[in-house]
Design an enzyme around this catalytic site. Structure first.
Site, PDB file in Angstrom:
ATOM      1  N   TYR A  37       0.693  -1.279   0.075  1.00  0.00           N
ATOM      2  CA  TYR A  37      -0.001  -0.029  -0.026  1.00  0.00           C
ATOM      3  C   TYR A  37       0.754   1.222   0.141  1.00  0.00           C
ATOM      4  O   TYR A  37       2.046   1.278   0.295  1.00  0.00           O
ATOM      5  CB  TYR A  37      -0.939  -0.061   1.170  1.00  0.00           C
ATOM      6  N   ARG A  56       8.112   4.195  -4.722  1.00  0.00           N
ATOM      7  CA  ARG A  56       8.312   3.255  -3.414  1.00  0.00           C
ATOM      8  C   ARG A  56       7.417   2.030  -3.486  1.00  0.00           C
ATOM      9  O   ARG A  56       7.509   1.028  -3.168  1.00  0.00           O
ATOM     10  CB  ARG A  56       7.968   3.941  -2.088  1.00  0.00           C
ATOM     11  N   HIS A 107      -0.533 -21.304  -0.068  1.00  0.00           N
ATOM     12  CA  HIS A 107       0.190 -20.222   0.255  1.00  0.00           C
ATOM     13  C   HIS A 107       1.210 -19.598  -0.859  1.00  0.00           C
ATOM     14  O   HIS A 107       1.458 -18.568  -1.046  1.00  0.00           O
ATOM     15  CB  HIS A 107       1.583 -20.715   1.487  1.00  0.00           C
ATOM     16  N   LYS A 153       6.701  -1.472   2.075  1.00  0.00           N
ATOM     17  CA  LYS A 153       5.149  -1.183   2.892  1.00  0.00           C
ATOM     18  C   LYS A 153       4.358  -2.110   2.529  1.00  0.00           C
ATOM     19  O   LYS A 153       3.393  -1.709   1.660  1.00  0.00           O
ATOM     20  CB  LYS A 153       4.961   0.373   1.946  1.00  0.00           C
ATOM     21  N   GLU A 185      12.015   3.130  14.493  1.00  0.00           N
ATOM     22  CA  GLU A 185      10.987   4.098  13.877  1.00  0.00           C
ATOM     23  C   GLU A 185       9.792   3.784  14.614  1.00  0.00           C
ATOM     24  O   GLU A 185       9.693   3.235  15.761  1.00  0.00           O
ATOM     25  CB  GLU A 185      10.756   3.717  12.436  1.00  0.00           C
ATOM     26  N   LEU A 209      11.186   1.485   7.503  1.00  0.00           N
ATOM     27  CA  LEU A 209      10.418   2.177   6.450  1.00  0.00           C
ATOM     28  C   LEU A 209      11.135   3.517   5.976  1.00  0.00           C
ATOM     29  O   LEU A 209      11.280   4.249   6.687  1.00  0.00           O
ATOM     30  CB  LEU A 209       8.826   2.320   6.661  1.00  0.00           C
TER      31      LEU A 209
HETATM   32  N1  PDD Z   1       2.532   5.426   7.390  1.00  0.00           N
HETATM   33  N2  PDD Z   1       7.373   4.167   9.179  1.00  0.00           N
HETATM   34  C1  PDD Z   1       6.222   3.292   9.085  1.00  0.00           C
HETATM   35  C2  PDD Z   1       6.026   1.895   9.610  1.00  0.00           C
HETATM   36  C3  PDD Z   1       4.933   3.978   8.425  1.00  0.00           C
HETATM   37  O1  PDD Z   1       3.812   2.981   8.378  1.00  0.00           O
HETATM   38  C4  PDD Z   1       4.831   5.299   7.809  1.00  0.00           C
HETATM   39  C5  PDD Z   1       3.726   5.892   7.261  1.00  0.00           C
HETATM   40  C6  PDD Z   1       6.280   6.031   7.935  1.00  0.00           C
HETATM   41  C7  PDD Z   1       6.419   7.417   7.326  1.00  0.00           C
HETATM   42  O2  PDD Z   1       6.400   7.195   5.968  1.00  0.00           O
HETATM   43  P1  PDD Z   1       5.891   8.314   4.952  1.00  0.00           P
HETATM   44  O3  PDD Z   1       6.646   9.592   5.464  1.00  0.00           O
HETATM   45  O4  PDD Z   1       6.099   7.836   3.636  1.00  0.00           O
HETATM   46  O5  PDD Z   1       4.421   8.701   5.339  1.00  0.00           O
HETATM   47  C8  PDD Z   1       7.267   5.550   8.366  1.00  0.00           C
HETATM   48  C9  PDD Z   1       1.399   5.700   6.775  1.00  0.00           C
HETATM   49  C10 PDD Z   1       1.137   7.145   6.875  1.00  0.00           C
HETATM   50  C11 PDD Z   1       0.307   4.809   7.124  1.00  0.00           C
HETATM   51  O6  PDD Z   1       0.461   3.546   7.267  1.00  0.00           O
HETATM   52  O7  PDD Z   1      -0.961   5.293   7.357  1.00  0.00           O
END
Ligand code: PDD
Length: 291
Positions: A37, A56, A107, A153, A185, A209
């Site tokens: 996603y 990405r 699977h 992601k 993170e 991520l």
């Molecule tokens: N999440 N790390 C994780 C585990 C994340 O799920 C996200 C973003 C980030 C920040 O990534 P970015 O700057 O590209 O938004 C870091 C999104 C917003 C979500 O899962 O809704």
């Protein structure tokens, strides 16, 4: 339409009312969490860093060995149509691709005849209010129980879900993930630390991520001559930090002012975080709201 999902939504080549957008219960996203996603912020009806988000998405699809069902141009036309039809100027675009629905549960990958499921919708972008930014938010630390490809992601987010829920149940906004003594993170955000005027950020490894917002923050630090070190951050350094921030497409730059019940620095959002938030707004306004 709901308060959170604009209509039409996009599903497999069609624009449909949400209630008409049906997916098979045999979809591998549902059975296995086998999918990817993206979340793309939109300001004044302009997507922010769309090329980076689509790159990405492509990298994550390659990482799970799934062919991208749409070209970059096709994704852009889907995204621009969703933006145009949604009622809000500032939006959050959600994209999801799964490995599709076979006629059985197995699977291993389905045959090539099974096509991926592609889904997208626009929601309102709700960034932290001025009051929340002024106070900062509370966070907890938890053990990082995710798999070893956190750079992808993917929609299999159970460890992130459990970590965030633990934070919420303790009245906190985020859970900071600690693995082998280092802070990687947040459950759904990247984390920056300030110590003695230096900005510290964990490196992009397979255990974090690569945030699109993270890249903007790193660029802004460099442009503005802010001392920056990209290196692993020990849990002990996190606890001794002057400032801690969470960053993401929806939170932008948000100070964490309480960690596991103890104040971060003096317990108030710090000067560097406020400066970075302003640099971020200025950058956004320059590139996005040109008018
Ligand atoms: N999440 N790390 C994780 C585990 C994340 O799920 C996200 C973003 C980030 C920040 O990534 P970015 O700057 O590209 O938004 C870091 C999104 C917003 C979500 O899962 O809704």
């Amino acid at each position: 339409m709901t308060a959170y999902v604009a209509e039409p939504v996009y599903l497999n080549g069609q624009f449909l009312p949400l209630a008409a957008a049906g997916v098979s219960p045999l979809d591998r996203g549902f059975l296995y969490g086998d999918g990817v996603y993206e979340v793309i912020p939109v300001y004044s009806r302009q997507p922010f860093r769309i090329d980076e988000h689509l790159a990405r998405l492509q990298a994550t699809l390659a990482g799970i060995r799934l062919a991208n069902p749409l070209t970059v141009d096709a994704w852009k036309s889907v995204i621009f149509r969703l933006i145009a039809d949604a009622p809000w100027d500032d939006q959050s675009i959600y994209l999801q691709v799964t490995r599709g629905a076979d006629d059985k549960r197995d699977h291993a990958f389905p045959p090539a005849s099974v096509t991926p499921t592609a889904f997208a919708f626009a929601g309102p972008l709700v960034t932290p209010s001025a009051a929340v930014r002024a106070a900062g938010v509370a966070a907890i630390t938890v053990a990082d129980q995710r798999w070893a490809r956190c750079d992808l992601k993917v929609i299999s987010l159970l460890a992130n879900v459990l970590a965030r829920q633990q934070a919420v149940e303790q009245g906190c906004a985020e859970a900071l993930l600690i693995r082998d003594g280092f802070m990687k993170e947040g459950a759904a955000s990247n984390i920056f630390v300030v110590k003695d005027g230096r900005l510290l950020a964990p490196p992009k490894t397979q255990l974090m991520l690569p945030g699109i917002t993270y890249d903007v923050i790193v660029d802004l630090a460099q442009v503005h001559g802010q001392p920056l070190e990209i290196r692993e951050i020990a849990e002990t350094e996190l606890r001794a930090a002057d400032e801690v921030w969470m960053t993401s497409s929806t939170k932008e730059v948000l100070a964490i002012t309480t960690l596991d019940g103890a104040p971060v620095g003096n317990g108030k959002p710090g000067p560097l975080g406020e400066r970075m938030w302003q640099w971020y707004q200025d950058f956004k306004n320059t590139v996005m709201r040109k008018g």
